[in-house]
Design an enzyme around this catalytic site. Structure first.
Site, mmCIF file in Angstrom:
data_model
loop_
_atom_site.group_PDB
_atom_site.id
_atom_site.type_symbol
_atom_site.label_atom_id
_atom_site.label_comp_id
_atom_site.label_asym_id
_atom_site.label_seq_id
_atom_site.Cartn_x
_atom_site.Cartn_y
_atom_site.Cartn_z
ATOM 1 N N LYS A 86 0.956 -1.548 -0.010
ATOM 2 C CA LYS A 86 0.296 -0.445 0.022
ATOM 3 C C LYS A 86 0.720 1.297 -0.179
ATOM 4 O O LYS A 86 2.047 1.453 0.845
ATOM 5 C CB LYS A 86 -0.752 -0.053 1.563
ATOM 6 C CG LYS A 86 -2.185 -0.943 1.163
ATOM 7 C CD LYS A 86 -2.457 -1.399 2.536
ATOM 8 C CE LYS A 86 -3.794 0.173 2.614
ATOM 9 N NZ LYS A 86 -4.202 0.175 3.959
HETATM 10 C C1 E4P Z 1 -7.930 0.765 3.748
HETATM 11 O O1 E4P Z 1 -6.743 1.365 3.152
HETATM 12 C C2 E4P Z 1 -7.496 2.619 5.534
HETATM 13 O O2 E4P Z 1 -6.163 2.246 5.459
HETATM 14 C C3 E4P Z 1 -8.315 2.072 5.949
HETATM 15 O O3 E4P Z 1 -9.749 1.367 5.278
HETATM 16 C C4 E4P Z 1 -8.937 3.579 6.974
HETATM 17 O O4 E4P Z 1 -10.730 3.567 8.122
HETATM 18 P P1 E4P Z 1 -10.017 4.054 8.663
HETATM 19 O O5 E4P Z 1 -11.535 5.553 8.105
HETATM 20 O O6 E4P Z 1 -12.050 3.404 9.292
HETATM 21 O O7 E4P Z 1 -9.715 4.382 9.595
#
Ligand code: E4P
Length: 225
Positions: A86
């Site tokens: 990522k």
């Molecule tokens: C995914 O890539 C994100 O890191 C994650 O889903 C963010 O989620 P949140 O807004 O609940 O922290």
């Protein structure tokens, strides 16, 4: 639409895998911090449990493209070459994506709030682009609409990148994107456990069992008659 678990607690992951049709696990630095364990300890345990071929997404931490690439190579060394790395969809991130894509690395472009970020990430070689649905909603925009726009942009430009929608707070958000047919959604355990938590469903099942037990006796099922 693939359904992915957005968490790093191995007990939760095991429970969800036991009951639900899921396709992998995503993490981010905050999720790893919440596990309270050393990153590679918990990530290796997740990888071992879900298997070498399942999707595991792990985020880089470095701010520069060179640092992101070093993080990416370490992540793949520790967790397998098919691990999705990522990378934040920022200027340095696009550079890292282009270089890593040329090396055959699976990339998930993350921290996406706008369709333009997703478009640039797709052109830089990302396999997935992850718009943050609930966080976008909280900014006063429409997260679902942003995710749909991104999906359309990919299709209209013949880009192979898929939307991996993230940051959900309820099942309605998930259902809307499921209906639209985006590539994947990553969802926290509390939202997954809430997907079919509904008194009407529970009552219907309870009523069927009670009626059957009246016929054949308490505790009896089809195997007993
Ligand atoms: C995914 O890539 C994100 O890191 C994650 O889903 C963010 O989620 P949140 O807004 O609940 O922290």
């Amino acid at each position: 639409m693939k359904l992915i678990i957005d968490d790093a607690h191995i007990d939760q992951i095991k429970k969800i895998y036991e009951f639900y049709p899921v396709d992998g696990v995503t993490t981010n630095p905050t999720i790893l911090a919440k596990s309270g364990r050393q990153p590679y300890d918990v990530l290796k345990e997740i990888r071992e449990f879900i298997g070498a071929e399942a999707e595991l997404h792990v985020q880089v931490i470095a701010r520069t493209a060179e640092g992101m690439m070093e993080d990416a190579h370490r992540i793949r060394k520790e967790l397998g070459e098919n691990t999705y790395v990522k990378i934040p969809s920022v200027q340095e991130g696009f550079k890292a994506m282009k270089l890593l894509h040329n090396d055959g690395v699976n990339i998930t472009a993350t921290a996406i709030y706008t369709p333009m970020q997703a478009f640039l990430a797709a052109k830089s070689g990302a396999a997935y682009a992850a718009p943050y649905i609930n966080r976008i909603d909280n900014m006063g925009y429409n997260g679902i609409q942003v995710a749909r726009h991104i999906h359309d942009i990919f299709r209209n430009n013949a880009l192979k990148t898929e939307v991996l929608a993230a940051s959900f707070k309820n099942s309605q958000q998930l259902l809307e994107l499921c209906e639209y047919g985006v590539g994947a959604a990553t969802v926290s355990p509390d939202v997954i456990f809430g997907l079919v938590k509904n008194q009407a469903i529970t009552s219907a099942v309870d009523d069927f069992i009670a009626d059957f037990e009246k016929l054949v006796g308490a505790g009896k099922t089809m195997k007993d008659c």
